[in-house]
Design a protein around this motif. Structure first.
Motif, PDB file in Angstrom:
ATOM      1  N   VAL A  52      71.080  43.751  21.519  1.00 20.90           N
ATOM      2  CA  VAL A  52      70.696  43.137  20.246  1.00 20.90           C
ATOM      3  C   VAL A  52      71.930  42.718  19.448  1.00 20.90           C
ATOM      4  CG1 VAL A  52      69.649  43.593  17.993  1.00 20.90           C
ATOM      5  CG2 VAL A  52      68.469  44.300  20.073  1.00 20.90           C
ATOM      6  N   LEU A  53      72.913  43.611  19.328  1.00 21.78           N
ATOM      7  CA  LEU A  53      74.102  43.313  18.539  1.00 21.78           C
ATOM      8  C   LEU A  53      74.895  42.155  19.124  1.00 21.78           C
ATOM      9  CD1 LEU A  53      75.369  46.919  17.686  1.00 21.78           C
ATOM     10  CD2 LEU A  53      74.285  45.293  16.153  1.00 21.78           C
ATOM     11  N   GLN A  54      75.100  42.167  20.442  1.00 21.67           N
ATOM     12  CA  GLN A  54      75.882  41.111  21.083  1.00 21.67           C
ATOM     13  C   GLN A  54      75.179  39.761  20.999  1.00 21.67           C
ATOM     14  OE1 GLN A  54      78.001  42.003  24.860  1.00 21.67           O
ATOM     15  NE2 GLN A  54      76.902  43.956  24.761  1.00 21.67           N
ATOM     16  N   THR A  55      73.851  39.761  21.233  1.00 22.72           N
ATOM     17  CA  THR A  55      73.102  38.509  21.289  1.00 22.72           C
ATOM     18  C   THR A  55      72.966  37.868  19.917  1.00 22.72           C
ATOM     19  OG1 THR A  55      71.857  39.357  23.176  1.00 22.72           O
ATOM     20  CG2 THR A  55      70.947  37.451  22.039  1.00 22.72           C
ATOM     21  N   ARG A  56      72.607  38.664  18.899  1.00 22.83           N
ATOM     22  CA  ARG A  56      72.434  38.120  17.553  1.00 22.83           C
ATOM     23  C   ARG A  56      73.745  37.604  16.993  1.00 22.83           C
ATOM     24  NH1 ARG A  56      70.789  41.970  13.762  1.00 22.83           N
ATOM     25  NH2 ARG A  56      69.613  40.477  12.537  1.00 22.83           N
ATOM     26  N   ARG A  57      74.834  38.224  17.389  1.00 21.01           N
ATOM     27  CA  ARG A  57      76.151  37.808  16.910  1.00 21.01           C
ATOM     28  C   ARG A  57      76.446  36.357  17.286  1.00 21.01           C
ATOM     29  NH1 ARG A  57      80.836  41.379  19.185  1.00 21.01           N
ATOM     30  NH2 ARG A  57      79.574  42.945  18.117  1.00 21.01           N
ATOM     31  N   TYR A  58      75.915  35.932  18.413  1.00 23.66           N
ATOM     32  CA  TYR A  58      76.170  34.564  18.876  1.00 23.66           C
ATOM     33  C   TYR A  58      75.021  33.614  18.556  1.00 23.66           C
ATOM     34  CZ  TYR A  58      80.173  36.505  21.287  1.00 23.66           C
ATOM     35  OH  TYR A  58      81.361  37.133  21.570  1.00 23.66           O
ATOM     36  N   GLY A  59      74.171  33.977  17.581  1.00 30.03           N
ATOM     37  CA  GLY A  59      73.162  33.059  17.072  1.00 30.03           C
ATOM     38  C   GLY A  59      71.886  32.976  17.870  1.00 30.03           C
ATOM     39  N   PRO A  91      68.268  35.937  14.724  1.00 35.42           N
ATOM     40  CA  PRO A  91      69.730  35.881  14.662  1.00 35.42           C
ATOM     41  C   PRO A  91      70.210  36.098  13.236  1.00 35.42           C
ATOM     42  CG  PRO A  91      68.808  33.677  14.910  1.00 35.42           C
ATOM     43  CD  PRO A  91      67.687  34.636  15.119  1.00 35.42           C
ATOM     44  N   VAL A  92      71.365  36.716  13.081  1.00 30.78           N
ATOM     45  CA  VAL A  92      71.892  36.951  11.746  1.00 30.78           C
ATOM     46  C   VAL A  92      72.288  35.630  11.113  1.00 30.78           C
ATOM     47  CG1 VAL A  92      72.720  39.261  12.257  1.00 30.78           C
ATOM     48  CG2 VAL A  92      74.200  37.327  12.699  1.00 30.78           C
ATOM     49  N   SER A  93      72.206  35.578   9.780  1.00 32.37           N
ATOM     50  CA  SER A  93      72.535  34.338   9.078  1.00 32.37           C
ATOM     51  C   SER A  93      74.034  34.096   9.036  1.00 32.37           C
ATOM     52  CB  SER A  93      71.986  34.385   7.651  1.00 32.37           C
ATOM     53  OG  SER A  93      72.511  35.490   6.952  1.00 32.37           O
ATOM     54  N   LEU A  94      74.810  35.178   9.144  1.00 28.26           N
ATOM     55  CA  LEU A  94      76.260  35.041   9.077  1.00 28.26           C
ATOM     56  C   LEU A  94      76.871  34.952  10.461  1.00 28.26           C
ATOM     57  CD1 LEU A  94      77.498  37.189   6.098  1.00 28.26           C
ATOM     58  CD2 LEU A  94      78.181  34.875   6.669  1.00 28.26           C
ATOM     59  N   SER A  95      76.745  33.795  11.081  1.00 25.68           N
ATOM     60  CA  SER A  95      77.343  33.552  12.390  1.00 25.68           C
ATOM     61  C   SER A  95      77.634  32.062  12.510  1.00 25.68           C
ATOM     62  CB  SER A  95      76.388  33.993  13.515  1.00 25.68           C
ATOM     63  OG  SER A  95      75.183  33.271  13.453  1.00 25.68           O
ATOM     64  N   GLY A  96      78.495  31.720  13.429  1.00 28.33           N
ATOM     65  CA  GLY A  96      78.781  30.318  13.693  1.00 28.33           C
ATOM     66  C   GLY A  96      79.285  29.565  12.481  1.00 28.33           C
ATOM     67  N   ALA A  97      78.604  28.433  12.173  1.00 28.51           N
ATOM     68  CA  ALA A  97      79.020  27.553  11.080  1.00 28.51           C
ATOM     69  C   ALA A  97      78.948  28.252   9.731  1.00 28.51           C
ATOM     70  CB  ALA A  97      78.146  26.297  11.065  1.00 28.51           C
ATOM     71  N   ASN A  98      77.954  29.121   9.547  1.00 30.78           N
ATOM     72  CA  ASN A  98      77.827  29.834   8.275  1.00 30.78           C
ATOM     73  C   ASN A  98      79.032  30.739   8.024  1.00 30.78           C
ATOM     74  OD1 ASN A  98      75.389  28.727   7.523  1.00 30.78           O
ATOM     75  ND2 ASN A  98      74.166  30.354   8.436  1.00 30.78           N
ATOM     76  N   PRO A 163      78.411  47.485  11.811  1.00 31.78           N
ATOM     77  CA  PRO A 163      78.493  47.460  13.277  1.00 31.78           C
ATOM     78  C   PRO A 163      77.892  46.185  13.863  1.00 31.78           C
ATOM     79  CG  PRO A 163      77.779  49.606  12.519  1.00 31.78           C
ATOM     80  CD  PRO A 163      77.785  48.714  11.316  1.00 31.78           C
ATOM     81  N   GLY A 164      78.655  45.538  14.751  1.00 30.41           N
ATOM     82  CA  GLY A 164      78.167  44.338  15.410  1.00 30.41           C
ATOM     83  C   GLY A 164      78.396  43.052  14.651  1.00 30.41           C
ATOM     84  N   GLU A 165      78.941  43.129  13.433  1.00 31.25           N
ATOM     85  CA  GLU A 165      79.171  41.935  12.623  1.00 31.25           C
ATOM     86  C   GLU A 165      80.667  41.685  12.471  1.00 31.25           C
ATOM     87  OE1 GLU A 165      76.663  40.205  11.988  1.00 31.25           O
ATOM     88  OE2 GLU A 165      75.041  41.650  12.274  1.00 31.25           O
ATOM     89  N   ARG A 166      81.024  40.398  12.356  1.00 36.71           N
ATOM     90  CA  ARG A 166      82.433  40.032  12.231  1.00 36.71           C
ATOM     91  C   ARG A 166      82.875  39.823  10.789  1.00 36.71           C
ATOM     92  NH1 ARG A 166      82.515  35.013  16.174  1.00 36.71           N
ATOM     93  NH2 ARG A 166      80.407  34.834  15.338  1.00 36.71           N
ATOM     94  N   LEU A 167      81.969  40.035   9.842  1.00 37.01           N
ATOM     95  CA  LEU A 167      82.293  39.824   8.437  1.00 37.01           C
ATOM     96  C   LEU A 167      83.190  40.926   7.912  1.00 37.01           C
ATOM     97  CD1 LEU A 167      81.762  38.177   5.870  1.00 37.01           C
ATOM     98  CD2 LEU A 167      79.800  39.654   5.432  1.00 37.01           C
TER      99      LEU A 167
END
Length: 223
Positions: A52-59, A91-98, A163-167
């Motif tokens: 879940v953490l790895q997949t959502r991180r990439y949108g 997917p988390v809102s804080l990934s990729g372009a966001n 955990p799992g977030e790059r923010l």
């Protein structure tokens, strides 16, 4: 395609076989996947959590076949695939372009703030010296803004790494701006922020943070 927890057993003929769970992040990116379905009921909660953490991180969105309802977390939903109940982790809102947009705003806003702090610093120091105020708060503010410019912190963000977030942790956030009447824990506020991030939310947090700073500063005035 399929992704297996380990090496495929002899006689198994899954087509197409994309790889192993350990490589799920790379597979999501390489295959440009927007949805992952976890259907292996032999996986542990730790294994599912890692996916879940790895997949959502990439949108990408994660759907987990039922019988793991105790794994539900804030932001998850219940859906169905072929009339079978599944748990959905959007997917988390804080990934990729966001995430990139937030970093650009952090950099621009902190650069302007630092320039203003430096410009008015002589006047502030004279005023604080005349009123016998401590300069530590001023220097701490400059230090915090500098950390945002260097990419070590975010202007608005969670108090601690999620955990799992790059923010990056924020100079301020819901943990500071939210009223104590909300009754939420720091971890709940941090999780809510990451899963519901928007530019509007960041702006609201900054406004309430300024108001709270004004209140705290007013209470600390010497008699």
């Amino acid at each position: 395609g399929y992704v297996l927890p380990g090496e495929p057993s002899r006689g198994i003929n899954l087509r197409p076989l994309l790889g192993r769970v350990a490589d799920i992040g790379r597979i999501v990116v390489d295959q440009r996947l927007n949805e992952i379905v976890v259907s292996d009921r032999s996986l542990s909660r730790h294994d599912i959590g890692s996916i879940v953490l790895q997949t959502r991180r990439y949108g990408a969105e994660v759907k987990v076949v039922s019988e793991v309802t105790d794994f539900l977390i804030r932001g998850s939903q219940v859906d169905a695939i072929a009339d079978r109940p599944v748990v959905v982790f959007p997917p988390v809102s804080l990934s990729g372009a966001n995430l990139a947009t937030k970093r650009i705003i952090d950099y621009a806003a902190s650069l302007v703030a630092l320039m203003l702090l430096i410009a008015v610093s002589p006047s502030v120091m004279i005023w604080q010296a005349a009123t016998f105020r401590n300069l530590n708060a001023w220097f701490n503010g400059v230090k915090a803004i500098s950390a945002v410019l260097l990419g070590k912190r975010s202007l608005v963000g969670p108090r601690n790494p999620v955990p799992g977030e790059r923010l990056k942790p924020g100079v301020t956030g819901l943990w500071f701006a939210a009223s104590k009447d909300v009754g939420a824990t720091q971890m709940e506020l941090d999780t809510y922020y990451v899963q519901n991030w928007s530019l509007t939310l960041d702006l609201e947090i900054m406004i309430y943070s300024v108001k709270r700073l004004a209140e705290l500063y007013g209470r600390s005035k010497p008699e």
